[in-house]
Write an enzyme that holds these catalytic residues in place. Structure first.
Site, short mmCIF file in Angstrom:
data_model
loop_
_atom_site.label_atom_id
_atom_site.label_comp_id
_atom_site.label_asym_id
_atom_site.label_seq_id
_atom_site.Cartn_x
_atom_site.Cartn_y
_atom_site.Cartn_z
N GLU A 246 12.57 -9.07 2.99
CA GLU A 246 11.75 -7.88 3.42
C GLU A 246 12.80 -6.70 3.19
O GLU A 246 14.05 -6.63 3.57
CB GLU A 246 11.58 -7.91 4.77
CG GLU A 246 10.70 -6.51 5.42
CD GLU A 246 10.43 -6.86 6.88
OE1 GLU A 246 9.66 -6.30 7.13
OE2 GLU A 246 11.36 -7.10 7.71
N ARG B 161 11.49 4.85 13.59
CA ARG B 161 10.25 5.77 13.36
C ARG B 161 9.27 5.41 14.67
O ARG B 161 9.85 4.90 15.62
CB ARG B 161 9.68 5.35 12.12
CG ARG B 161 10.47 5.66 11.02
CD ARG B 161 10.24 5.82 9.58
NE ARG B 161 8.88 6.35 9.37
CZ ARG B 161 7.88 6.30 8.35
NH1 ARG B 161 8.16 5.12 7.50
NH2 ARG B 161 7.00 6.87 8.46
N HIS C 236 12.47 -2.19 3.48
CA HIS C 236 11.99 -0.98 3.65
C HIS C 236 12.87 0.20 3.26
O HIS C 236 13.90 0.02 3.35
CB HIS C 236 11.55 -0.89 5.13
CG HIS C 236 10.69 -1.79 5.52
ND1 HIS C 236 9.32 -1.54 5.05
CD2 HIS C 236 10.80 -2.88 6.29
CE1 HIS C 236 8.68 -2.82 5.58
NE2 HIS C 236 9.44 -3.69 6.16
N ALA D 126 2.90 -0.33 5.22
CA ALA D 126 2.23 -0.41 6.68
C ALA D 126 1.65 -1.98 6.85
O ALA D 126 1.31 -2.29 8.17
CB ALA D 126 1.05 0.43 6.49
N ASN E 9 8.06 -5.52 -0.03
CA ASN E 9 8.02 -4.12 0.82
C ASN E 9 6.27 -4.08 1.04
O ASN E 9 5.73 -3.47 0.14
CB ASN E 9 8.68 -2.82 0.27
CG ASN E 9 8.40 -1.60 0.98
OD1 ASN E 9 7.56 -1.76 1.92
ND2 ASN E 9 9.08 -0.64 0.62
N PRO F 14 0.90 -1.20 -0.04
CA PRO F 14 -0.05 0.06 -0.10
C PRO F 14 0.67 1.21 -0.08
O PRO F 14 1.84 1.45 0.65
CB PRO F 14 -0.78 0.03 1.26
CG PRO F 14 -0.85 -1.70 1.59
CD PRO F 14 0.29 -1.95 0.76
N ASN F 15 0.27 2.25 -0.94
CA ASN F 15 0.61 3.45 -0.93
C ASN F 15 2.35 3.72 -1.75
O ASN F 15 2.82 4.85 -1.81
CB ASN F 15 0.78 4.31 0.43
CG ASN F 15 -0.46 4.32 0.97
OD1 ASN F 15 -1.43 4.67 0.27
ND2 ASN F 15 -0.80 3.87 2.29
N ARG G 227 4.76 10.84 -2.11
CA ARG G 227 4.33 10.98 -0.66
C ARG G 227 5.77 10.98 0.13
O ARG G 227 6.64 10.40 0.13
CB ARG G 227 3.91 9.44 -0.59
CG ARG G 227 3.69 9.16 1.06
CD ARG G 227 3.09 7.69 1.12
NE ARG G 227 3.16 7.25 2.64
CZ ARG G 227 3.50 6.11 2.72
NH1 ARG G 227 3.78 5.32 2.44
NH2 ARG G 227 3.29 5.97 4.51
N TYR H 31 10.63 9.15 2.12
CA TYR H 31 10.91 7.97 1.30
C TYR H 31 11.52 8.41 0.02
O TYR H 31 11.91 7.69 -1.24
CB TYR H 31 9.53 7.43 0.91
CG TYR H 31 8.64 6.87 1.76
CD1 TYR H 31 8.97 5.82 2.19
CD2 TYR H 31 7.68 7.80 2.46
CE1 TYR H 31 8.11 5.41 3.55
CE2 TYR H 31 6.79 7.18 3.61
CZ TYR H 31 7.17 5.89 3.92
OH TYR H 31 6.70 5.56 5.20
#
Length: 144
Positions: free
Chosen positions: A100, A109, A102, A79, A76, A11-12, A19, A24
């Site tokens: 994984e 964070r 990110h 969320a 990735n 998502p996103n 964004r 990012y």
């Protein structure tokens, strides 16, 4: 087994470059895909880059990676990393190695980002190196 690496984005991530660029970066998903394809070629690999805002699509694609004999999956999950038992189960249900990735460092964070269901099932994790993390994951996948 093929020399294909599935690169799955959650998502996103379709909004990369727009964004929160302070977190990012300014690179778009298309830019990331182009760089991944170029890096994969140098490693003798092919990539299949996909993005969805829907958890079920990611689960289906994890299953597809195994069915097609992919060498590995770079995931990735955005969320969903912190909430999705479905992705955890999907990763645990396949033999294809999952790495994984990110762009940011979730551990640095917000507290709710510190737990990763994906990491609990994945072979390994790469975080905090921006979009270069995808290239690092490709190098790791090439060594499998």
């Amino acid at each position: 087994m093929t020399d294909t690496i599935f690169i799955l984005n959650g998502p996103n991530l379709n909004l990369l470059g727009v964004r929160e660029p302070e977190i990012y970066g300014s690179e778009t998903l298309d830019d990331l895909a182009t760089r991944a394809e170029e890096r994969a070629k140098t490693l003798g690999l092919e990539v299949d880059v996909r993005q969805s805002n829907h958890e079920g699509h990611l689960c289906d694609w994890l299953h597809e990676a195994q069915a097609e004999g992919a060498k590995a999956v770079i995931l990735n999950a955005g969320a969903l990393t912190h909430t999705s038992l479905a992705l955890y189960d999907a990763i645990r249900s396949i033999r294809t190695p999952v790495i994984e990735v990110h762009i940011s460092n979730p551990a640095a964070r917000e507290a709710y980002r510190h737990k990763s269901y994906v990491a609990m099932a994945a072979m390994g994790s790469i975080a905090g190196f921006g979009t270069y993390g995808y290239e690092l994951a490709l190098e790791a996948a090439a060594k499998l």
